[in-house]
Design an enzyme around this catalytic site. Structure first.
Site, PDB file in Angstrom:
ATOM      1  N   HIS A 192      51.189  82.675  20.941  1.00 37.08           N
ATOM      2  CA  HIS A 192      51.080  83.460  23.246  1.00 37.08           C
ATOM      3  C   HIS A 192      50.191  84.205  23.457  1.00 37.08           C
ATOM      4  O   HIS A 192      50.093  85.767  23.761  1.00 37.08           O
ATOM      5  CB  HIS A 192      52.360  83.717  23.153  1.00 37.08           C
ATOM      6  N   ASP A 221      52.328  74.412  22.527  1.00 35.89           N
ATOM      7  CA  ASP A 221      53.398  75.293  23.426  1.00 35.89           C
ATOM      8  C   ASP A 221      53.030  74.957  24.579  1.00 35.89           C
ATOM      9  O   ASP A 221      54.498  74.198  24.809  1.00 35.89           O
ATOM     10  CB  ASP A 221      52.299  76.640  23.913  1.00 35.89           C
ATOM     11  N   ASP A 275      52.927  78.507  15.019  1.00 34.50           N
ATOM     12  CA  ASP A 275      52.803  80.284  15.008  1.00 34.50           C
ATOM     13  C   ASP A 275      53.807  80.439  14.448  1.00 34.50           C
ATOM     14  O   ASP A 275      54.685  81.335  15.338  1.00 34.50           O
ATOM     15  CB  ASP A 275      52.608  79.533  16.679  1.00 34.50           C
ATOM     16  N   ASP A 313      54.692  73.259  17.488  1.00 33.39           N
ATOM     17  CA  ASP A 313      55.435  74.367  17.751  1.00 33.39           C
ATOM     18  C   ASP A 313      56.802  74.329  18.443  1.00 33.39           C
ATOM     19  O   ASP A 313      57.147  72.645  18.373  1.00 33.39           O
ATOM     20  CB  ASP A 313      54.876  74.550  18.862  1.00 33.39           C
ATOM     21  N   GLY A 314      58.175  75.004  18.133  1.00 35.85           N
ATOM     22  CA  GLY A 314      59.204  75.142  18.785  1.00 35.85           C
ATOM     23  C   GLY A 314      59.595  75.775  20.238  1.00 35.85           C
ATOM     24  O   GLY A 314      59.370  76.521  19.749  1.00 35.85           O
ATOM     25  N   GLU A 339      60.835  74.683  15.254  1.00 35.79           N
ATOM     26  CA  GLU A 339      59.638  74.652  14.623  1.00 35.79           C
ATOM     27  C   GLU A 339      59.865  73.664  13.593  1.00 35.79           C
ATOM     28  O   GLU A 339      58.634  73.222  13.017  1.00 35.79           O
ATOM     29  CB  GLU A 339      59.017  75.812  13.416  1.00 35.79           C
TER      30      GLU A 339
END
Length: 157
Positions: free
Chosen positions: A128, A138, A74, A8-9, A52
């Site tokens: 999310h 996250d 994501d 994730d970023g 990402e």
């Protein structure tokens, strides 16, 4: 060896503000034991797409021998680029896409080098929304984005 990389970023909505990427490696060693390696790093003045990409890159670069890898992200930007074969098209067209020059070429080239010894596939998970595979990443990205260091390992193996 089979490895799952969760990435994730987070650029916190501001390309000039704090950003961070988080990577989780899950793998089973030759004796059948499951291992987890988590790490996170802050990186300033960049965008969420670059975060990402960095998350995937550091996960692949952390692998010491060729593996069968599933990257779970994501980011539809990252997963679509591979799943829809944009990379092959970009390489054939000299890093140009239908809308002109490809963005983030430096990171795409680094990612291609990092994935070379591995069999890699990308899977998208909606972020999310409470998806457990996304929530841990996250947290890593948020921790990195809130940090004061340009590059800092928050977690280590």
């Amino acid at each position: 060896m089979k490895v799952t990389i969760y990435t994730d970023g987070s650029a916190r909505g501001n390309p000039d503000g704090p950003g961070g990427y988080g990577t989780i490696l899950h793998y089973t060693d030759s004796t059948g034991h499951l291992h987890t390696r988590e790490f996170s790093a802050g990186y300033r003045k960049t965008t969420n797409n670059r975060m990402e990409l960095m998350a995937v890159i550091v996960g692949l670069e952390a692998l010491t021998k060729p593996c069968e890898v599933e990257v779970i992200s994501d980011s539809k930007y990252v997963t679509d680029a591979f799943n829809k074969n944009w990379i092959g098209g970009w390489l054939k067209k000299g890093w140009k896409g239908s809308a002109g020059p490809v963005k983030n070429v430096d990171l795409w080239k680094r990612l291609l080098a990092a994935k070379t010894p591995h069999q890699v596939r990308f899977t998208w998970v909606k972020g999310h929304n409470g998806h457990p595979e996304n929530e841990r990443c996250d947290l890593l990205a948020t921790t990195a984005a809130d940090g004061d260091h340009l590059l800092a390992d928050i977690f280590s193996a």
